[in-house]
Scaffold this motif. Structure first.
Motif, PDB file in Angstrom:
ATOM      1  N   ASN A 175      -4.006  13.719   9.261  1.00  0.00           N
ATOM      2  CA  ASN A 175      -4.829  12.556   8.918  1.00  0.00           C
ATOM      3  C   ASN A 175      -5.396  11.818  10.122  1.00  0.00           C
ATOM      4  O   ASN A 175      -6.019  10.773   9.965  1.00  0.00           O
ATOM      5  N   GLN A 214      -7.288   0.666   2.141  1.00  0.00           N
ATOM      6  CA  GLN A 214      -7.324   0.878   3.587  1.00  0.00           C
ATOM      7  C   GLN A 214      -6.526  -0.187   4.344  1.00  0.00           C
ATOM      8  O   GLN A 214      -6.587  -0.239   5.566  1.00  0.00           O
ATOM      9  N   PRO A 265       4.030   4.118   4.050  1.00  0.00           N
ATOM     10  CA  PRO A 265       4.422   5.485   4.407  1.00  0.00           C
ATOM     11  C   PRO A 265       5.596   5.540   5.386  1.00  0.00           C
ATOM     12  O   PRO A 265       6.475   6.392   5.256  1.00  0.00           O
ATOM     13  N   HIS A 277      -0.746  -0.132   3.132  1.00  0.00           N
ATOM     14  CA  HIS A 277      -0.801   1.128   2.391  1.00  0.00           C
ATOM     15  C   HIS A 277      -1.058   2.344   3.284  1.00  0.00           C
ATOM     16  O   HIS A 277      -0.761   3.467   2.882  1.00  0.00           O
ATOM     17  N   THR A 278      -1.625   2.134   4.455  1.00  0.00           N
ATOM     18  CA  THR A 278      -1.890   3.278   5.322  1.00  0.00           C
ATOM     19  C   THR A 278      -0.837   3.480   6.400  1.00  0.00           C
ATOM     20  O   THR A 278      -0.774   4.555   6.992  1.00  0.00           O
ATOM     21  N   PHE A 298       2.460   1.894  -3.603  1.00  0.00           N
ATOM     22  CA  PHE A 298       1.458   2.578  -2.788  1.00  0.00           C
ATOM     23  C   PHE A 298       0.132   2.705  -3.534  1.00  0.00           C
ATOM     24  O   PHE A 298       0.090   3.062  -4.701  1.00  0.00           O
ATOM     25  N   ASP A 299      -0.964   2.390  -2.839  1.00  0.00           N
ATOM     26  CA  ASP A 299      -2.312   2.559  -3.383  1.00  0.00           C
ATOM     27  C   ASP A 299      -3.076   3.466  -2.433  1.00  0.00           C
ATOM     28  O   ASP A 299      -3.420   3.065  -1.315  1.00  0.00           O
ATOM     29  N   GLU A 300      -3.335   4.686  -2.843  1.00  0.00           N
ATOM     30  CA  GLU A 300      -3.960   5.659  -1.950  1.00  0.00           C
ATOM     31  C   GLU A 300      -5.407   5.332  -1.613  1.00  0.00           C
ATOM     32  O   GLU A 300      -5.956   5.855  -0.649  1.00  0.00           O
ATOM     33  N   HIS A 301      -6.041   4.472  -2.374  1.00  0.00           N
ATOM     34  CA  HIS A 301      -7.435   4.125  -2.124  1.00  0.00           C
ATOM     35  C   HIS A 301      -7.584   2.892  -1.232  1.00  0.00           C
ATOM     36  O   HIS A 301      -8.682   2.596  -0.784  1.00  0.00           O
TER      37      HIS A 301
END
Length: 124
Positions: free
Chosen positions: A70, A33, A42, A37-38, A28-31
């Motif tokens: 979110n 888009q 999740p 990852h979005t 996972f890369d929270e930065h």
């Protein structure tokens, strides 16, 4: 898995769930888009949590809360403007259905217990 008893099956399911969560956590890369990852990671971690916890209501509450928080309906991103609200609404519906089924089951059990008590008093 027919040869496994229910506790061994539960252990395997919990282990698979933890592997899904851990794999999602590591990638996972929270930065980012990107949809991976979005949305997809999740959801994979939510599925892992469902397997690990074996409690659909708890996972549905978490998913509904997080997607509701979110949600940004004015965003250009299709995930935060369309998918997150859809997941939050679907989760809310699932929560209502689960809680209604539990309520009805408990009411039926209470009614049956009271009826059995009445009949026991009548017969004694």
């Amino acid at each position: 898995m027919k040869h496994l008893n229910s506790s061994q099956t539960a252990i395997w399911l919990r282990g698979a769930g933890l592997i899904l969560i851990f794999t999602g956590f590591l990638t996972f890369d929270e930065h980012s888009q990107a949809p991976l990852h979005t949305l997809f990671l999740p959801l994979m971690m939510a599925a892992g949590a469902a397997l690990a916890l074996q409690n659909v209501l708890a996972v549905t509450l978490a998913v509904s809360a997080l997607t509701g928080i979110n949600t940004d309906t004015s965003a250009a991103d299709w995930i935060t403007s369309r998918v997150y609200p859809a997941l939050a609404i679907t989760g809310g519906i699932v929560i209502v259905v689960i809680l209604t089924a539990r309520f009805r089951r408990n009411m039926a059990a209470t009614r049956d217990a009271r009826q059995a008590d009445r009949e026991a008093r009548r017969n004694s």
